[in-house]
Design a protein around this motif. Structure first.
Motif, PDB file in Angstrom:
ATOM      1  N   GLN A 168      -1.464  -4.493  -5.789  1.00 17.36           N
ATOM      2  CA  GLN A 168      -2.115  -3.236  -5.439  1.00 17.36           C
ATOM      3  C   GLN A 168      -1.104  -2.203  -4.944  1.00 17.36           C
ATOM      4  N   GLN A 169      -0.121  -2.677  -4.189  1.00 22.43           N
ATOM      5  CA  GLN A 169       0.921  -1.768  -3.695  1.00 22.43           C
ATOM      6  C   GLN A 169       1.752  -1.217  -4.851  1.00 22.43           C
ATOM      7  N   ALA A 170       2.056  -2.065  -5.835  1.00 21.25           N
ATOM      8  CA  ALA A 170       2.830  -1.620  -6.999  1.00 21.25           C
ATOM      9  C   ALA A 170       2.052  -0.572  -7.796  1.00 21.25           C
ATOM     10  N   ILE A 171       0.748  -0.794  -7.967  1.00 20.26           N
ATOM     11  CA  ILE A 171      -0.097   0.174  -8.678  1.00 20.26           C
ATOM     12  C   ILE A 171      -0.164   1.488  -7.904  1.00 20.26           C
ATOM     13  N   ALA A 172      -0.280   1.394  -6.586  1.00 21.06           N
ATOM     14  CA  ALA A 172      -0.313   2.594  -5.748  1.00 21.06           C
ATOM     15  C   ALA A 172       0.989   3.384  -5.887  1.00 21.06           C
ATOM     16  N   GLY A 173       2.119   2.661  -5.967  1.00 18.11           N
ATOM     17  CA  GLY A 173       3.406   3.329  -6.156  1.00 18.11           C
ATOM     18  C   GLY A 173       3.488   4.051  -7.481  1.00 18.11           C
ATOM     19  N   LEU A 174       2.966   3.420  -8.548  1.00 20.15           N
ATOM     20  CA  LEU A 174       2.965   4.049  -9.873  1.00 20.15           C
ATOM     21  C   LEU A 174       2.082   5.296  -9.885  1.00 20.15           C
ATOM     22  N   VAL A 175       0.902   5.190  -9.279  1.00 19.69           N
ATOM     23  CA  VAL A 175      -0.010   6.345  -9.210  1.00 19.69           C
ATOM     24  C   VAL A 175       0.620   7.470  -8.395  1.00 19.69           C
ATOM     25  N   ALA A 176       1.325   7.128  -7.320  1.00 17.35           N
ATOM     26  CA  ALA A 176       1.985   8.140  -6.492  1.00 17.35           C
ATOM     27  C   ALA A 176       3.036   8.906  -7.297  1.00 17.35           C
ATOM     28  N   ILE A 177       3.760   8.192  -8.148  1.00 16.33           N
ATOM     29  CA  ILE A 177       4.755   8.841  -9.008  1.00 16.33           C
ATOM     30  C   ILE A 177       4.081   9.814  -9.975  1.00 16.33           C
ATOM     31  N   ILE A 178       3.010   9.355 -10.614  1.00 21.23           N
ATOM     32  CA  ILE A 178       2.331  10.166 -11.633  1.00 21.23           C
ATOM     33  C   ILE A 178       1.713  11.426 -11.029  1.00 21.23           C
ATOM     34  N   ILE A 179       0.980  11.264  -9.922  1.00 18.02           N
ATOM     35  CA  ILE A 179       0.297  12.432  -9.348  1.00 18.02           C
ATOM     36  C   ILE A 179       1.284  13.419  -8.717  1.00 18.02           C
ATOM     37  N   THR A 180       2.498  12.954  -8.433  1.00 20.60           N
ATOM     38  CA  THR A 180       3.518  13.847  -7.879  1.00 20.60           C
ATOM     39  C   THR A 180       4.300  14.550  -8.977  1.00 20.60           C
ATOM     40  N   LEU A 181       4.805  13.781  -9.916  1.00 20.95           N
ATOM     41  CA  LEU A 181       5.689  14.339 -10.938  1.00 20.95           C
ATOM     42  C   LEU A 181       4.958  15.159 -11.998  1.00 20.95           C
ATOM     43  N   ALA A 182       3.830  14.646 -12.487  1.00 22.25           N
ATOM     44  CA  ALA A 182       3.147  15.294 -13.618  1.00 22.25           C
ATOM     45  C   ALA A 182       2.823  16.766 -13.355  1.00 22.25           C
ATOM     46  N   PRO A 183       2.159  17.118 -12.242  1.00 19.79           N
ATOM     47  CA  PRO A 183       1.860  18.537 -12.011  1.00 19.79           C
ATOM     48  C   PRO A 183       3.105  19.407 -11.882  1.00 19.79           C
ATOM     49  N   LEU A 184       4.124  18.902 -11.180  1.00 15.25           N
ATOM     50  CA  LEU A 184       5.347  19.678 -10.986  1.00 15.25           C
ATOM     51  C   LEU A 184       6.047  19.965 -12.309  1.00 15.25           C
ATOM     52  N   LYS A 240       8.263   0.503  -9.079  1.00 13.79           N
ATOM     53  CA  LYS A 240       8.230   1.288 -10.314  1.00 13.79           C
ATOM     54  C   LYS A 240       9.244   2.420 -10.294  1.00 13.79           C
ATOM     55  N   ALA A 241       9.408   3.043  -9.142  1.00 11.10           N
ATOM     56  CA  ALA A 241      10.413   4.105  -9.022  1.00 11.10           C
ATOM     57  C   ALA A 241      11.812   3.536  -9.217  1.00 11.10           C
ATOM     58  N   ALA A 242      12.064   2.354  -8.629  1.00 12.45           N
ATOM     59  CA  ALA A 242      13.376   1.718  -8.777  1.00 12.45           C
ATOM     60  C   ALA A 242      13.637   1.344 -10.230  1.00 12.45           C
ATOM     61  N   GLN A 243      12.648   0.797 -10.904  1.00  5.34           N
ATOM     62  CA  GLN A 243      12.819   0.410 -12.311  1.00  5.34           C
ATOM     63  C   GLN A 243      13.067   1.622 -13.202  1.00  5.34           C
ATOM     64  N   ALA A 244      12.338   2.707 -12.941  1.00  3.92           N
ATOM     65  CA  ALA A 244      12.517   3.928 -13.739  1.00  3.92           C
ATOM     66  C   ALA A 244      13.927   4.489 -13.560  1.00  3.92           C
ATOM     67  N   ILE A 245      14.404   4.494 -12.324  1.00  6.05           N
ATOM     68  CA  ILE A 245      15.749   5.011 -12.046  1.00  6.05           C
ATOM     69  C   ILE A 245      16.810   4.154 -12.719  1.00  6.05           C
ATOM     70  N   GLN A 246      16.664   2.836 -12.648  1.00  9.32           N
ATOM     71  CA  GLN A 246      17.628   1.934 -13.281  1.00  9.32           C
ATOM     72  C   GLN A 246      17.675   2.142 -14.790  1.00  9.32           C
ATOM     73  N   LEU A 247      16.521   2.364 -15.391  1.00  8.26           N
ATOM     74  CA  LEU A 247      16.451   2.573 -16.828  1.00  8.26           C
ATOM     75  C   LEU A 247      17.135   3.878 -17.233  1.00  8.26           C
TER      76      LEU A 247
END
Length: 323
Positions: free
Chosen positions: A59-75, A202-209
């Motif tokens: 649940q925490q991992a999903i919350a982290g992914l949603v936090a990324i999407i709702i922050t980055l997408a609008p900006l 998810k943020a860490a994995q995205a950055i590493q990629l």
């Protein structure tokens, strides 16, 4: 207003990059500042709201992914739409690049730490290091300060400078600012902290990629500074790190170039974390190695900028010849 219509797209990007780097160097010396400090504050407050300790890791991992999407997408959508209304496109690109770059005071900070250690001012060295690293610094020995400072200089220069410039040149300014915002999330929700081990995954994995290819390019140029220093042997030693999705290649390359040991145990929020160590058979780093690391990183910057300028000239020549 300058007319850049005769420049090839790559030459124009290189010119914007060089101009922004020069401008940021000057401004950083005159008035050090952090344009993204408010975004970092937002990331901390967002995590306080949605990262619940009672939730499961999934649940925490999903919350982290949603936090990324709702922050980055609008900006990113707003920035993309706003670009259509900007008449001076090169100025808009320069602004996004300026915001994407990290502070250009890393070298000054490394010098300050090294000077404090040489003067046997351990407390001042810890205070100078603390804002730049995640690990606990209040109990660090001279050895720990040296290791942390060298690793900090490498990772900050790589993540906040080289990767940003690479994305700007080869993908575009929107990619550069998206990466920087994601990097700030990664810094704020670093998985080395127990409470963010799932939320920040998810943020860490995205950055590493995103960093994978720039890290390999950076490490290759770093190894060029080791020519005459058992260069072939060094490449054989670090080759096993080449395809790993992390920064081990760059850390290992710098440890070999400096002929010191890096990595090992570090404390995060009073919890000991045993990290991978590099160049185990070498000596432990000293204060002078902080300055030597800085000179190696400056070498990479000089080589990178020289290659970019030569490539830009070649691109412009081909563009003019074909037109």
């Amino acid at each position: 207003m300058p007319d850049f219509t005769t420049l090839s797209s790559f030459s124009l990007s290189v010119l914007i990059l060089m101009s922004v780097v020069l401008l940021k160097l000057i401004i950083s010396r005159l008035a050090p500042h952090d344009p993204l400090s408010f975004f970092r504050f937002y990331c901390h407050r967002l995590a306080d709201k949605v990262n619940k300790a009672e939730n499961s890791s999934g649940q925490q991992a999903i919350a982290g992914l949603v936090a990324i999407i709702i922050t980055l997408a609008p900006l990113l959508i707003i920035l993309w739409l706003f670009e259509a209304f900007v008449e001076v496109n090169w100025l808009w690109q320069g602004l996004l690049l300026y915001l994407s770059f990290g502070p250009f005071t890393i070298a000054q900070q490394g010098t300050k730490i090294a000077q404090a250690l040489k003067a046997n001012q351990k407390y001042q060295a810890r205070q100078a290091l603390a804002p730049w690293v995640l690990r606990d610094t209040d109990q660090l020995s001279n050895l720990g300060i040296c290791k942390a400072s060298i690793e900090m200089q490498l990772l900050r220069s790589l993540q906040l400078g080289f990767v940003v410039a690479s994305l700007f040149l080869f993908v575009g300014p929107l990619a550069a600012i998206a990466y920087r915002l994601m990097l700030e999330m990664h810094y704020s929700w670093n998985i080395k902290q127990q409470k963010f081990s799932a939320f920040g995954l998810k943020a860490a994995q995205a950055i590493q990629l995103v960093q994978w290819l720039p890290v390999r390019l950076f490490s290759t140029m770093l190894m060029l500074s080791a020519l005459g220093q058992n260069f072939i042997l060094f490449w054989r030693i670090i080759s096993k790190d080449f395809f790993r999705l992390n920064n081990d290649l760059a850390l290992h390359a710098l440890a070999l170039c400096l002929e010191v040991k890096l990595g090992g145990v570090a404390m995060y929020n009073k919890i000991k974390l045993r990290k991978k160590s590099f160049n185990d058979q070498a000596r432990q780093p000293e204060a002078k190695d902080i300055m030597l690391a800085l000179s190696r990183l400056q070498y990479v910057n000089v080589i990178s900028l020289t290659l970019l300028i030569l490539t830009a000239f070649a691109s412009q020549f081909l563009s003019t010849s074909l037109s």
